[in-house]
Design a protein around this motif. Structure first.
Motif, PDB file in Angstrom:
ATOM      1  N   ILE A   1       8.061   3.063 -15.278  1.00 28.13           N
ATOM      2  CA  ILE A   1       7.961   1.316 -14.532  1.00 28.13           C
ATOM      3  C   ILE A   1       6.886   1.923 -13.661  1.00 28.13           C
ATOM      4  N   GLY A   2       6.669   2.770 -12.833  1.00 28.23           N
ATOM      5  CA  GLY A   2       5.948   2.865 -11.499  1.00 28.23           C
ATOM      6  C   GLY A   2       4.359   2.305 -11.768  1.00 28.23           C
ATOM      7  N   LEU A   3       3.949   2.925 -12.277  1.00 28.48           N
ATOM      8  CA  LEU A   3       2.046   2.669 -12.725  1.00 28.48           C
ATOM      9  C   LEU A   3       1.949   1.640 -12.959  1.00 28.48           C
ATOM     10  N   ALA A   4       2.828   0.542 -13.803  1.00 25.75           N
ATOM     11  CA  ALA A   4       3.151  -0.500 -14.370  1.00 25.75           C
ATOM     12  C   ALA A   4       3.538  -1.883 -12.493  1.00 25.75           C
ATOM     13  N   HIS A   5       4.164  -1.109 -12.158  1.00 26.82           N
ATOM     14  CA  HIS A   5       4.142  -1.725 -10.709  1.00 26.82           C
ATOM     15  C   HIS A   5       2.542  -1.800  -9.608  1.00 26.82           C
ATOM     16  N   VAL A   6       2.179  -0.344  -9.638  1.00 25.02           N
ATOM     17  CA  VAL A   6       1.818  -0.261  -9.221  1.00 25.02           C
ATOM     18  C   VAL A   6       0.098  -1.130  -9.530  1.00 25.02           C
ATOM     19  N   ARG A   7       0.046  -1.256 -10.767  1.00 27.11           N
ATOM     20  CA  ARG A   7      -1.173  -1.908 -11.162  1.00 27.11           C
ATOM     21  C   ARG A   7      -0.988  -3.487 -10.777  1.00 27.11           C
ATOM     22  N   THR A   8       0.229  -3.707 -10.853  1.00 27.30           N
ATOM     23  CA  THR A   8       0.114  -5.786 -11.383  1.00 27.30           C
ATOM     24  C   THR A   8       0.235  -5.373  -9.164  1.00 27.30           C
ATOM     25  N   LEU A   9       0.606  -4.261  -8.235  1.00 29.60           N
ATOM     26  CA  LEU A   9       0.443  -5.514  -7.110  1.00 29.60           C
ATOM     27  C   LEU A   9      -0.934  -5.011  -6.681  1.00 29.60           C
TER      28      LEU A   9
ATOM     29  N   LEU B   1       0.802  -0.759  -0.014  1.00 32.04           N
ATOM     30  CA  LEU B   1       0.007   0.163  -0.695  1.00 32.04           C
ATOM     31  C   LEU B   1       0.162   0.555  -0.198  1.00 32.04           C
ATOM     32  N   GLU B   2       1.605   1.470   0.960  1.00 36.62           N
ATOM     33  CA  GLU B   2       2.641   2.355   0.677  1.00 36.62           C
ATOM     34  C   GLU B   2       3.576   2.959  -0.225  1.00 36.62           C
ATOM     35  N   GLN B   3       3.640   1.143  -1.503  1.00 35.68           N
ATOM     36  CA  GLN B   3       3.962   1.903  -2.680  1.00 35.68           C
ATOM     37  C   GLN B   3       3.171   1.935  -3.186  1.00 35.68           C
ATOM     38  N   ILE B   4       2.186   2.086  -3.649  1.00 31.48           N
ATOM     39  CA  ILE B   4       0.876   2.245  -4.814  1.00 31.48           C
ATOM     40  C   ILE B   4       0.945   3.580  -4.137  1.00 31.48           C
ATOM     41  N   PHE B   5       0.327   4.129  -2.952  1.00 31.06           N
ATOM     42  CA  PHE B   5       0.323   5.754  -2.790  1.00 31.06           C
ATOM     43  C   PHE B   5       1.146   6.172  -3.055  1.00 31.06           C
ATOM     44  N   SER B   6       2.429   5.589  -2.811  1.00 28.27           N
ATOM     45  CA  SER B   6       3.611   6.327  -2.854  1.00 28.27           C
ATOM     46  C   SER B   6       4.073   7.699  -4.570  1.00 28.27           C
ATOM     47  N   ASN B   7       3.502   6.209  -5.092  1.00 26.27           N
ATOM     48  CA  ASN B   7       4.138   6.398  -6.269  1.00 26.27           C
ATOM     49  C   ASN B   7       2.778   7.255  -7.030  1.00 26.27           C
ATOM     50  N   LEU B   8       1.509   6.695  -6.982  1.00 24.27           N
ATOM     51  CA  LEU B   8       0.197   7.914  -7.675  1.00 24.27           C
ATOM     52  C   LEU B   8       1.008   9.528  -6.641  1.00 24.27           C
TER      53      LEU B   8
ATOM     54  N   SER C   1      -6.678  14.203 -13.746  1.00 28.17           N
ATOM     55  CA  SER C   1      -6.574  13.235 -13.401  1.00 28.17           C
ATOM     56  C   SER C   1      -7.328  13.070 -12.229  1.00 28.17           C
ATOM     57  N   MET C   2      -7.711  11.626 -12.325  1.00 22.15           N
ATOM     58  CA  MET C   2      -7.626  11.002 -11.151  1.00 22.15           C
ATOM     59  C   MET C   2      -7.677   9.555 -10.902  1.00 22.15           C
ATOM     60  N   PHE C   3      -6.902   8.378 -10.413  1.00 28.34           N
ATOM     61  CA  PHE C   3      -6.794   6.904 -10.317  1.00 28.34           C
ATOM     62  C   PHE C   3      -7.909   6.494  -9.084  1.00 28.34           C
ATOM     63  N   THR C   4      -8.395   5.791  -9.447  1.00 27.28           N
ATOM     64  CA  THR C   4      -9.311   4.772  -8.443  1.00 27.28           C
ATOM     65  C   THR C   4      -8.205   3.445  -8.445  1.00 27.28           C
ATOM     66  N   VAL C   5      -7.992   2.980  -6.911  1.00 33.04           N
ATOM     67  CA  VAL C   5      -7.829   1.815  -6.594  1.00 33.04           C
ATOM     68  C   VAL C   5      -8.941   1.139  -5.484  1.00 33.04           C
ATOM     69  N   THR C   6      -8.983   0.436  -6.204  1.00 32.88           N
ATOM     70  CA  THR C   6     -10.552  -0.499  -5.671  1.00 32.88           C
ATOM     71  C   THR C   6      -9.805  -2.039  -5.024  1.00 32.88           C
ATOM     72  N   LEU C   7      -9.901  -2.349  -4.176  1.00 37.32           N
ATOM     73  CA  LEU C   7      -9.303  -3.106  -2.951  1.00 37.32           C
ATOM     74  C   LEU C   7     -10.245  -3.591  -2.176  1.00 37.32           C
ATOM     75  N   PRO C   8     -10.074  -5.526  -1.842  1.00 37.29           N
ATOM     76  CA  PRO C   8     -11.024  -6.002  -0.754  1.00 37.29           C
ATOM     77  C   PRO C   8     -10.352  -5.786   0.985  1.00 37.29           C
ATOM     78  N   LYS C   9     -11.590  -5.423   1.292  1.00 34.35           N
ATOM     79  CA  LYS C   9     -11.526  -5.174   2.574  1.00 34.35           C
ATOM     80  C   LYS C   9     -10.156  -5.670   3.637  1.00 34.35           C
ATOM     81  N   LYS C  10     -10.066  -7.270   3.020  1.00 31.96           N
ATOM     82  CA  LYS C  10      -9.287  -7.895   3.577  1.00 31.96           C
ATOM     83  C   LYS C  10      -8.874  -9.395   2.318  1.00 31.96           C
TER      84      LYS C  10
END
Length: 177
Positions: free
Chosen positions: A133-141, A63-70, A159-168
């Motif tokens: 590389i950043g967004l490719a890595h983020v989407r893969t994660l 999560l830190e990698q995802i949001f740091s990149n965004l 722009s708006m990036f939307t990240v949808t994740l399971p609660k668990k």
């Protein structure tokens, strides 16, 4: 070339890393991340607006990698002469959390919406540092965590990036608990 090879090797190692799920206070984590780039934001005359974010049970490092990149990209691609505004918001459904990172930066042309998620591919003027590389890595994660990611953008407006994740975090991606 050395930087690209190093980045690919790092990406490969991280792709095999076992996730370690834990409770994540997302508001706290995002506040910490915005704090680490506060000086950059100040220099760019940008401000962060962080709403209260829903928490989840997931992998902190991912999560830190995802949001740091965004956040880094939002700062990197601001429009010249326009005070930057980067908003982070979230909401939840019974099974998912949805986070949005919105900026008023350069924006992305619609023809590049998928391209930006491809390895070594970038959009627009190549006047900022990066390897693509950043967004490719983020989407893969995000996908490995059982989620999805999309972009909406208007070129020249932001722009708006939307990240949808399971609660668990799905059991298939967890280490032995």
């Amino acid at each position: 070339m050395d930087k690209l090879i190093s980045a690919v090797l790092t990406l490969s190692r991280q792709g095999r890393r076992a996730f370690k799920p834990e409770f994540i206070d997302m508001s706290e984590m995002v506040e910490e991340l915005t704090g680490t780039v506060a000086h950059q934001a100040s220099e760019a005359e940008a401000e962060f607006k962080v709403e209260s974010l829903p928490d989840l049970y997931s992998d902190r490092l991912a999560l830190e990698q995802i949001f740091s990149n965004l956040l880094d990209n939002a700062l990197k691609y601001l429009r010249t002469g326009v005070p930057g505004v980067i908003e982070i918001s979230g909401r939840e459904t019974p099974l998912q959390v949805i986070y949005e990172v919105r900026d008023n930066g350069r924006g992305i042309e619609e023809k590049d919406f998928q391209r930006i998620f491809e390895l070594f591919r970038r959009s627009g003027a190549q006047d900022t540092q990066g390897e693509g590389i950043g967004l490719a890595h983020v989407r893969t994660l995000v996908r490995r965590m059982g989620g999805d990611m999309k972009v909406e953008s208007v070129f020249g407006e932001g722009s708006m990036f939307t990240v949808t994740l399971p609660k668990k975090l799905p059991k298939s991606e967890r280490t032995a608990e």
